[in-house]
Scaffold this motif. Sequence first.
Motif, PDB file in Angstrom:
ATOM      1  N   SER A 177      46.195  42.767  47.531  1.00 54.75           N
ATOM      2  CA  SER A 177      45.601  42.633  48.864  1.00 54.75           C
ATOM      3  C   SER A 177      45.309  44.023  49.401  1.00 54.75           C
ATOM      4  CB  SER A 177      46.541  41.875  49.812  1.00 54.75           C
ATOM      5  OG  SER A 177      45.887  41.585  51.034  1.00 54.75           O
ATOM      6  N   PRO A 178      44.110  44.551  49.137  1.00 57.48           N
ATOM      7  CA  PRO A 178      43.809  45.966  49.384  1.00 57.48           C
ATOM      8  C   PRO A 178      44.026  46.458  50.804  1.00 57.48           C
ATOM      9  CG  PRO A 178      42.129  44.979  47.982  1.00 57.48           C
ATOM     10  CD  PRO A 178      43.007  43.856  48.448  1.00 57.48           C
ATOM     11  N   GLU A 179      43.904  45.579  51.807  1.00 56.98           N
ATOM     12  CA  GLU A 179      44.026  46.012  53.192  1.00 56.98           C
ATOM     13  C   GLU A 179      45.440  45.863  53.754  1.00 56.98           C
ATOM     14  OE1 GLU A 179      41.545  47.557  54.728  1.00 56.98           O
ATOM     15  OE2 GLU A 179      40.445  47.311  52.840  1.00 56.98           O
ATOM     16  N   ALA A 180      46.361  45.350  52.967  1.00 55.69           N
ATOM     17  CA  ALA A 180      47.743  45.178  53.457  1.00 55.69           C
ATOM     18  C   ALA A 180      48.395  46.545  53.684  1.00 55.69           C
ATOM     19  CB  ALA A 180      48.549  44.361  52.463  1.00 55.69           C
ATOM     20  N   SER A 221      37.289  34.817  34.189  1.00 50.67           N
ATOM     21  CA  SER A 221      36.115  35.526  34.711  1.00 50.67           C
ATOM     22  C   SER A 221      36.427  36.288  35.991  1.00 50.67           C
ATOM     23  CB  SER A 221      34.968  34.539  34.960  1.00 50.67           C
ATOM     24  OG  SER A 221      35.231  33.723  36.096  1.00 50.67           O
ATOM     25  N   LEU A 222      37.516  35.881  36.680  1.00 54.46           N
ATOM     26  CA  LEU A 222      37.885  36.532  37.938  1.00 54.46           C
ATOM     27  C   LEU A 222      38.840  37.703  37.743  1.00 54.46           C
ATOM     28  CD1 LEU A 222      38.360  33.370  40.177  1.00 54.46           C
ATOM     29  CD2 LEU A 222      36.507  35.043  40.332  1.00 54.46           C
ATOM     30  N   ILE A 223      39.402  37.837  36.539  1.00 48.66           N
ATOM     31  CA  ILE A 223      40.362  38.917  36.295  1.00 48.66           C
ATOM     32  C   ILE A 223      39.780  40.297  36.595  1.00 48.66           C
ATOM     33  CG2 ILE A 223      41.710  40.100  34.519  1.00 48.66           C
ATOM     34  CD1 ILE A 223      42.326  37.374  33.313  1.00 48.66           C
ATOM     35  N   PRO A 224      38.544  40.608  36.168  1.00 47.21           N
ATOM     36  CA  PRO A 224      37.986  41.936  36.504  1.00 47.21           C
ATOM     37  C   PRO A 224      37.922  42.199  38.002  1.00 47.21           C
ATOM     38  CG  PRO A 224      36.695  40.916  34.767  1.00 47.21           C
ATOM     39  CD  PRO A 224      37.638  39.854  35.276  1.00 47.21           C
ATOM     40  N   THR A 225      37.678  41.157  38.810  1.00 49.42           N
ATOM     41  CA  THR A 225      37.639  41.376  40.267  1.00 49.42           C
ATOM     42  C   THR A 225      39.025  41.698  40.813  1.00 49.42           C
ATOM     43  OG1 THR A 225      37.987  39.042  40.903  1.00 49.42           O
ATOM     44  CG2 THR A 225      35.728  39.728  40.399  1.00 49.42           C
ATOM     45  N   GLY A 263      40.192  45.056  42.678  1.00 48.48           N
ATOM     46  CA  GLY A 263      40.600  44.864  44.066  1.00 48.48           C
ATOM     47  C   GLY A 263      39.518  44.248  44.927  1.00 48.48           C
ATOM     48  N   THR A 264      38.576  43.520  44.317  1.00 42.63           N
ATOM     49  CA  THR A 264      37.483  42.894  45.077  1.00 42.63           C
ATOM     50  C   THR A 264      37.585  41.370  45.085  1.00 42.63           C
ATOM     51  OG1 THR A 264      36.036  42.878  43.120  1.00 42.63           O
ATOM     52  CG2 THR A 264      35.927  44.820  44.557  1.00 42.63           C
ATOM     53  N   HIS A 265      38.654  40.805  44.556  1.00 41.21           N
ATOM     54  CA  HIS A 265      38.772  39.361  44.370  1.00 41.21           C
ATOM     55  C   HIS A 265      38.809  38.577  45.681  1.00 41.21           C
ATOM     56  CE1 HIS A 265      42.703  41.201  44.684  1.00 41.21           C
ATOM     57  NE2 HIS A 265      43.203  40.060  45.109  1.00 41.21           N
ATOM     58  N   LEU A 266      39.268  39.182  46.770  1.00 41.54           N
ATOM     59  CA  LEU A 266      39.394  38.439  48.019  1.00 41.54           C
ATOM     60  C   LEU A 266      38.038  38.103  48.636  1.00 41.54           C
ATOM     61  CD1 LEU A 266      42.487  40.139  49.703  1.00 41.54           C
ATOM     62  CD2 LEU A 266      42.383  38.143  48.216  1.00 41.54           C
ATOM     63  N   HIS A 304      35.878  36.570  46.906  1.00 38.41           N
ATOM     64  CA  HIS A 304      35.492  35.340  46.216  1.00 38.41           C
ATOM     65  C   HIS A 304      36.071  34.129  46.954  1.00 38.41           C
ATOM     66  CE1 HIS A 304      34.790  32.419  43.058  1.00 38.41           C
ATOM     67  NE2 HIS A 304      34.046  33.321  42.426  1.00 38.41           N
ATOM     68  N   PRO A 305      35.280  33.072  47.146  1.00 36.21           N
ATOM     69  CA  PRO A 305      35.745  31.910  47.929  1.00 36.21           C
ATOM     70  C   PRO A 305      36.892  31.136  47.290  1.00 36.21           C
ATOM     71  CG  PRO A 305      33.601  31.471  46.899  1.00 36.21           C
ATOM     72  CD  PRO A 305      33.873  32.938  46.743  1.00 36.21           C
ATOM     73  N   LEU A 306      37.170  31.323  46.006  1.00 36.54           N
ATOM     74  CA  LEU A 306      38.273  30.599  45.368  1.00 36.54           C
ATOM     75  C   LEU A 306      39.648  31.182  45.729  1.00 36.54           C
ATOM     76  CD1 LEU A 306      36.891  29.806  41.798  1.00 36.54           C
ATOM     77  CD2 LEU A 306      36.977  28.332  43.824  1.00 36.54           C
ATOM     78  N   PHE A 307      39.662  32.351  46.351  1.00 37.05           N
ATOM     79  CA  PHE A 307      40.926  32.951  46.791  1.00 37.05           C
ATOM     80  C   PHE A 307      41.137  32.659  48.277  1.00 37.05           C
ATOM     81  CE2 PHE A 307      40.285  35.376  42.959  1.00 37.05           C
ATOM     82  CZ  PHE A 307      41.570  35.583  42.490  1.00 37.05           C
ATOM     83  N   LEU A 308      42.316  32.141  48.600  1.00 34.33           N
ATOM     84  CA  LEU A 308      42.724  31.954  49.986  1.00 34.33           C
ATOM     85  C   LEU A 308      43.440  33.217  50.441  1.00 34.33           C
ATOM     86  CD1 LEU A 308      43.280  30.097  52.505  1.00 34.33           C
ATOM     87  CD2 LEU A 308      45.438  29.490  51.364  1.00 34.33           C
ATOM     88  N   HIS A 309      43.018  33.780  51.569  1.00 31.75           N
ATOM     89  CA  HIS A 309      43.631  34.999  52.093  1.00 31.75           C
ATOM     90  C   HIS A 309      43.894  34.801  53.579  1.00 31.75           C
ATOM     91  CE1 HIS A 309      43.201  39.462  53.390  1.00 31.75           C
ATOM     92  NE2 HIS A 309      44.434  39.236  53.000  1.00 31.75           N
TER      93      HIS A 309
END
Length: 302
Positions: free
Chosen positions: A217-220, A242-246, A250-253, A255-260
């Motif tokens: 979580s880059p902004e934590a 396919s999401l591992i590179p994100t 540190g860009t995965h959040l 993506h809509p499949l991640f709940l943050h």
Amino acid sequence: MTYYLLANPNSGAGKGARTLEILIPYLEKNNYDYRLFKTNAPGEEGDLVKQILELKVAEDHLVIIGGDGTISLVINELPEEEAFSYIPSGSGNDFARSLNLILDPIESFEAARSGMNHEIFIMNYQSKGLNGYALNNIGIGLDAAIVQAANEGKLKQFLNKLKLGSFSYILTALHVLITKKAFPALIEIENQQISLEKTFLMTFTKHPYFGGGVKISPEASNQNADIHLVEYSKHSLFRTFSLIPTVLRGTHLKHPLFLHRVNPDFSVELAESQPVQIDGEIHHLAAADRLSISTEKRMIIY
């Protein structure tokens, strides 16, 4: 002033011992008054904290030497008002990374000796079966399964010797991603309930890093009271890989499949028992045992 050194020589595959080999001669050469308390077996940190507090006076200085697990165990026994310094000597050093602490033992000690008090926030977790404090992350499911497999496997020991300890988490994760099953969970945030049927990854974190530098979580930040929740429900293996590179970037959040979600307080309840990692130490959360997570202030000198 006396410097009370609480050290885990076995942290970071012996990095703690190497830190002491560098630091102790320096302290003696410069006539710094110190007392050394070393762990000889896992889990002795709490007893050493109690011994130090019986001897320490207000002007003395507590310095913790070890990895993320060491400092987490110390914090769980240290009174809220007791300030401390930290010389990182682990394999991942995520807590040190979150505060940009110096890794060189002598430079780190000098920064602590002449440093200022800095207020940080840590997590306080409570349930019927679990209670304590966490500096880094509380992970349920995949998160915990990865840590458990990495800690128990020979791969981490081998990579630690090559100074590549953080890669053990990544390589182990690839295996666990294939075998870990999803589970139902109910999250409550400010009286709002989020029901999840296929939870795969669930991490509560106080700073960006997990597993030796991965930005979960880059902004934590541990310099405010907010806790960050990152959740990913199970999808196809192709989609997940396919999401591992994100995640690594540190860009995965995005993506809509991640709940943050971000909040100072969370609670979570599971329909079935799951492993839980708390600062890299494995525990278990029983079904229907509601886990509440909030924050408290602590003081670190650097």
